[in-house]
Design an enzyme around this catalytic site. Structure first.
Site, PDB file in Angstrom:
ATOM      1  N   ASP A   1     -37.213  38.642  36.645  1.00  0.00           N
ATOM      2  CA  ASP A   1     -36.278  38.750  37.764  1.00  0.00           C
ATOM      3  C   ASP A   1     -37.083  38.835  39.059  1.00  0.00           C
ATOM      4  O   ASP A   1     -38.184  39.407  39.063  1.00  0.00           O
ATOM      5  CB  ASP A   1     -35.386  39.991  37.623  1.00  0.00           C
ATOM      6  CG  ASP A   1     -34.094  39.863  38.421  1.00  0.00           C
ATOM      7  OD1 ASP A   1     -33.036  39.654  37.806  1.00  0.00           O
ATOM      8  OD2 ASP A   1     -34.143  39.953  39.667  1.00  0.00           O
TER       9      ASP A   1
ATOM     10  N   PHE B   1     -20.607  33.569  24.981  1.00  0.00           N
ATOM     11  CA  PHE B   1     -19.186  33.869  24.862  1.00  0.00           C
ATOM     12  C   PHE B   1     -18.983  35.378  24.779  1.00  0.00           C
ATOM     13  O   PHE B   1     -18.289  35.886  23.901  1.00  0.00           O
ATOM     14  CB  PHE B   1     -18.590  33.165  23.640  1.00  0.00           C
ATOM     15  CG  PHE B   1     -18.663  31.666  23.704  1.00  0.00           C
ATOM     16  CD1 PHE B   1     -17.682  30.942  24.366  1.00  0.00           C
ATOM     17  CD2 PHE B   1     -19.722  30.981  23.128  1.00  0.00           C
ATOM     18  CE1 PHE B   1     -17.743  29.559  24.441  1.00  0.00           C
ATOM     19  CE2 PHE B   1     -19.797  29.597  23.195  1.00  0.00           C
ATOM     20  CZ  PHE B   1     -18.811  28.883  23.856  1.00  0.00           C
ATOM     21  N   LEU B   2     -19.617  36.100  25.689  1.00  0.00           N
ATOM     22  CA  LEU B   2     -19.565  37.560  25.668  1.00  0.00           C
ATOM     23  C   LEU B   2     -18.376  38.067  26.471  1.00  0.00           C
ATOM     24  O   LEU B   2     -18.107  37.599  27.574  1.00  0.00           O
ATOM     25  CB  LEU B   2     -20.856  38.145  26.254  1.00  0.00           C
ATOM     26  CG  LEU B   2     -22.168  37.707  25.608  1.00  0.00           C
ATOM     27  CD1 LEU B   2     -23.342  38.358  26.326  1.00  0.00           C
ATOM     28  CD2 LEU B   2     -22.178  38.061  24.126  1.00  0.00           C
TER      29      LEU B   2
ATOM     30  N   LYS C   1     -17.710  25.652  26.855  1.00  0.00           N
ATOM     31  CA  LYS C   1     -17.605  26.961  27.502  1.00  0.00           C
ATOM     32  C   LYS C   1     -16.486  26.973  28.538  1.00  0.00           C
ATOM     33  O   LYS C   1     -15.650  27.878  28.573  1.00  0.00           O
ATOM     34  CB  LYS C   1     -18.938  27.328  28.157  1.00  0.00           C
ATOM     35  CG  LYS C   1     -18.898  28.621  28.974  1.00  0.00           C
ATOM     36  CD  LYS C   1     -18.480  29.816  28.129  1.00  0.00           C
ATOM     37  CE  LYS C   1     -18.278  31.076  28.961  1.00  0.00           C
ATOM     38  NZ  LYS C   1     -19.517  31.610  29.521  1.00  0.00           N
TER      39      LYS C   1
ATOM     40  N   GLY D   1       0.208  41.614  32.627  1.00  0.00           N
ATOM     41  CA  GLY D   1      -0.351  42.544  33.605  1.00  0.00           C
ATOM     42  C   GLY D   1      -0.427  41.897  34.969  1.00  0.00           C
ATOM     43  O   GLY D   1       0.264  40.913  35.262  1.00  0.00           O
TER      44      GLY D   1
ATOM     45  N   GLY E   1      -9.203  38.701  36.153  1.00  0.00           N
ATOM     46  CA  GLY E   1     -10.256  38.708  37.167  1.00  0.00           C
ATOM     47  C   GLY E   1     -11.600  38.611  36.479  1.00  0.00           C
ATOM     48  O   GLY E   1     -11.731  38.010  35.414  1.00  0.00           O
TER      49      GLY E   1
ATOM     50  N   CYS F   1     -15.936  35.510  35.055  1.00  0.00           N
ATOM     51  CA  CYS F   1     -15.876  34.266  34.269  1.00  0.00           C
ATOM     52  C   CYS F   1     -14.611  33.447  34.509  1.00  0.00           C
ATOM     53  O   CYS F   1     -14.685  32.311  34.985  1.00  0.00           O
ATOM     54  CB  CYS F   1     -16.016  34.582  32.787  1.00  0.00           C
ATOM     55  SG  CYS F   1     -17.639  35.222  32.335  1.00  0.00           S
TER      56      CYS F   1
END
Length: 436
Positions: free
Chosen positions: A30, A150-151, A205, A254, A258, A261
Site C-alpha cells: 500500500d 464475491f464478498l 461480477k 427497506g 448502498g 458495490c
C-alpha cells in the site's frame, strides 16, 4: 506459494489475509505508509467480524507482511493480485487510473514470469488494457487473469473461507494451472472453480451484483404497493421466497441498497452499455427507484409533523449502509440526514461502529450519542436506518420515557408488528400496516 496483494482496502486486506490463512506467504502493498505501519503493529484498518483474529494469527505465523515497496514484493512473488479502487466517475464509468498506473509500474519492474490477477471489480475489457499497459513496458512473459471477488461486507471472512464458487478468467493453461493450485484448498472441499475467458469473468461480477440490486429494488416496489392495497410484505416475501427458483435472500424490503458495490457496479454497467450503444433499461430504472426509496420515509416524517420539521429533534439509529460493517459509502442514513437537515430538523445519531467514519464527513452537523437510548432523549421521533442486532429487541418502556413523542419510522422493518402493538408507539415500517 508467495503472493503479492497490491492495495489493502476492503477487498485486498480480506483476500490477502485469507490467502495467508491457506498457507501462502503474502505481501500486502500500500502507498499509505502510516496505514502500513499500523498493520505491521497488528492494527486492522477496517471493521469486519472475524478478520482481526485471522489477521493477527497470520502475522504471528509470519505468513502475512506489509510494505510500501512494490518492487520488493513483486520480486518475491509469482502471483500479483490487484485489489485497487475503481471509483465511479461523474458519468458513472469505473475509474481505472489506479489499476493502469500500477500495471505500468509492474511492466517496468518485471524480471521474470508473473501472473497479474485483477481482483478489483472492473469493466469488460480491462484485462486487455492491463495486458497492453504491461506489454508496452516489457518483453518478459506474463499473464493477466480476471478473478472477481464475491464478498459480502459483514460476512467477508465467512465468504472468503467458504466461497460458493471461484471464477477465473484466463485462456492461458499455465495461468489456469497456477490459479487452480492457489484455490486447491477450496476445490478439495467441493467448491467449484469455473474457468472462462477474461471478458466473461469481468462481466460475471457486474451481472451478479446488478441482479441482486434489481432483486432488492423489485421487493421494495412490491412493499410500496403492499401499502397501497393493504397487503403485508412480510407474508408476500415468505410466499415468494418459498419458491426455490426465487429463494429467500435479498427479499427484505427497506430504504434502499448502498455500500461500495451495488451502486457503483450498477452505474458502471449502465455506462459500459452506453459505450457500446446498448441501454440497460432495467438497471436505469433500478437506480432511479433505489434513489427514491432511500429517502421514502422523509416524506412520511414530514407528513406526520404536518409539513414542518423546523426544530424537530430526530433520533437516528444506524449510520452504516448495513449491519456488521463500518462502511458508510452510499449509506441511506446519509441521504436521510442531508434531507432532514435541509428541512430544519436536528439529528442525534447512534452507531457504535460507523460513527467515526460519519464524523469525518459531517463533523458537528449532527450530534452523536454514546448508546441507543441516549440518542432518544427528548426526540420527537426515531428513524432506524441500519439493521444492527442490538436494535431488534429494545426496551420500549425505556424508549417511551426518553422520547418527547412516541413515534418510530423503521426503514429496516426491525420489529415484528406484534412487538409494537401493545405499546403506545406509532410505528411506520416498509410495506406493512402502520400501528398507532
Amino acid at each position: 506459494m508467495n503472493i503479492t496483494i497490491v492495495g489493502t482496502g476492503y477487498v485486498g486486506l480480506v483476500t490477502g489475509t485469507t490467502l495467508a490463512e491457506l498457507g501462502n506467504t503474502v505481501y500486502c502493498v500500500d502507498i499509505d505508509s502510516k496505514k502500513v505501519d499500523q498493520m505491521k503493529l497488528g492494527i486492522v484498518p477496517i471493521y469486519e467480524p472475524g478478520l482481526e483474529e485471522m489477521f493477527l494469527r497470520n502475522i504471528q505465523a509470519q505468513r502475512l507482511f506489509f510494505t510500501t515497496n512494490l518492487k520488493e514484493a513483486l520480486d518475491q512473488s509469482e502471483v500479483i493480485y490487484l485489489a485497487l479502487p475503481t471509483p465511479p466517475g461523474e458519468d458513472g464509468s469505473a475509474d481505472l487510473s489506479y489499476v493502469l498506473s500500477v500495471a505500468t509500474q509492474i511492466g517496468e519492474m518485471l524480471t521474470d514470469y508473473k501472473i497479474i490477477v485483477n481482483k478489483s471489480t472492473v469493466p469488460v475489457g480491462t484485462a486487455n488494457k492491463v495486458r497492453q499497459t504491461i506489454a508496452a513496458k516489457t518483453n518478459i512473459e506474463f499473464d493477466v487473469v480476471s478473478n472477481p471477488e464475491f464478498l459480502r461486507e459483514g460476512f467477508a471472512v465467512e465468504d472468503s473461507m467458504n466461497p460458493a464458487r471461484v471464477i477465473v478468467g484466463s485462456e492461458s493453461e499455465k495461468a489456469q494451472e497456477i490459479m487452480a493450485k492457489i484455490y486447491q484448498p477450496f476445490t478439495n472441499t467441493g467448491t467449484p472453480i469455473i474457468f472462462m475467458d477474461e471478458k466473461s469473468s469481468e462481466l460475471t461480477k457486474y451481472a451478479a451484483n446488478s441482479f441482486l440490486a434489481v432483486k432488492i429494488t423489485f421487493m421494495n416496489e412490491i412493499a410500496n404497493y403492499c401499502e397501497k392495497v393493504g397487503a403485508d410484505v412480510d407474508k408476500v416475501r415468505l410466499g415468494m421466497g418459498s419458491d426455490d427458483r426465487i429463494g429467500h435472500r435479498f427479499l427484505f424490503p427497506g430504504i434502499g441498497y448502498g455500500g461500495s458495490c451495488f451502486p457503483k457496479d450498477v452505474k458502471a454497467l449502465i455506462r459500459s452499455g452506453k459505450q457500446e450503444g446498448f441501454d440497460f433499461q432495467i438497471l436505469e430504472a433500478t437506480e432511479d427507484v433505489n434513489q427514491a426509496q432511500k429517502i421514502i420515509l422523509v416524506s412520511e416524517i414530514e407528513n406526520y409533523f404536518r409539513g414542518d420539521l423546523k426544530g424537530k429533534k430526530i433520533a437516528l439509529w444506524g449510520l452504516a449502509f448495513k449491519a456488521n460493517t463500518d462502511d458508510i459509502r452510499e449509506a441511506s442514513s446519509l441521504d436521510n440526514i442531508k434531507l432532514l437537515l435541509e428541512k430544519g430538523a436536528t439529528i442525534t445519531a447512534y452507531d457504535a461502529i460507523a460513527e467515526e467514519n460519519v464524523r469525518k464527513i459531517l463533523g458537528d452537523e449532527i450530534s452523536y450519542a454514546p448508546d441507543m437510548y441516549s440518542a432518544l432523549q427528548d426526540a420527537d421521533c426515531l428513524l432506524i436506518a441500519t439493521e444492527w442486532s442490538e436494535f431488534k429487541n429494545p426496551n420500549f418502556d425505556l424508549m417511551a420515557a426518553r422520547m418527547k413523542q412516541k413515534v418510530i419510522f423503521d426503514g429496516r422493518n426491525m420489529f415484528a408488528l406484534e412487538q409494537v402493538e401493545n405499546t403506545d408507539f406509532r410505528y411506520k415500517s416498509i410495506g406493512r400496516r402502520t400501528i398507532g
